[in-house]
Design an enzyme around this catalytic site. Sequence first.
Site, PDB file in Angstrom:
ATOM      1  CE  LYS A   1     -37.904  22.943  30.494  1.00 17.84           C
ATOM      2  NZ  LYS A   1     -37.973  21.575  30.005  1.00 17.84           N
TER       3      LYS A   1
ATOM      4  CD  GLN B   1     -35.865  20.179  27.232  1.00 15.40           C
ATOM      5  OE1 GLN B   1     -36.015  20.301  28.443  1.00 15.40           O
ATOM      6  NE2 GLN B   1     -36.771  20.610  26.371  1.00 15.40           N
TER       7      GLN B   1
ATOM      8  CG  ASP C   1     -39.929  16.761  32.587  1.00 12.94           C
ATOM      9  OD1 ASP C   1     -40.596  17.812  32.528  1.00 12.94           O
ATOM     10  OD2 ASP C   1     -38.871  16.572  31.992  1.00 12.94           O
TER      11      ASP C   1
END
Length: 294
Positions: A52, A96, A119
């Site tokens: 990422k 994460q 997200d």
Amino acid sequence: MILLDGKKISEDIKNEIAAEVAMMKANGEKVPHLAAVIVGNDGASLTYVGSKVKACERVGFESTLVKMPSTTSETELLKKIKELNENDDIDGFIVQLPLPKQIDTQKVLMAIDPSKDVDGFHPENFGKMALDMSTFIPATPFGILELLERYNVETQGKHTVVIGRSHIVGRPMSILMGRKGFPGNSTVTLTHSHTKNINQITTQADIIITALGVPNYLKAEMVKDDVVVIDVGITRVADETTEKGYRITGDVDFENVSKKASYITPVPGGVGPMTIAMLLKNTLLARERRKLMK
Ligand code: GUN
């Protein structure tokens, strides 16, 4: 059979984003800045977060990687999130998942400022998604929609079967495929570990989206001819013949299912790279929204 080439499409998307960032730079504007928080040393999670951050560099974004030890307390992580919420230079950030056991994931996701939640996991954003309101769509489901759209795969009136009800993929995917519009307008069945006679359901599916994490779960006898198959599985399977000692394996028995499918995603090179491209897209969107707020 047509391969849904996520590697190629994600490159196209990254090129489109890079062009927009170049324009921002030329106009003397601030470029998007994504931060990623990782707690602990899980090898796969470290690899994903690394990809990422690398993707940010590739398109000209600023990025910040926040690494915290596996012993991090919930309070410490919440403090870091508060910092990121208040840091005006950060346009969007992700934490994460999965998190270590001592940390309550829901509490953490709720603490993220919804305007920076690229997200799309905060209940406010998840609710907006379910209500067809403009929001950040979780990156993996967003990537699947983008693949279906760019390959012009018909979804209207089709029976879509989603296997797995995770908050990251299965649940949002089941909502999005039933939404009005394209891709959408599908009749959706969401299956999970308590579903009975799953073969009876999958053999009626026009589109199957597997998000299970069980290598080679979906077999050829579980699908009908011309099915569209989207494989979200990315499990590391030990393989001494490879340099890393493992290979990435999807949920689908690709060799046999691909013979019956009309469209299918490969693993790797299907959904995985799309997830990263759509996270960048959400970060660009976050930047644009913040600009309007000023
Ligand atoms: N873990 C697996 N997929 C994801 C994702 O899309 N976002 C975050 N934050 N964690 C994940």
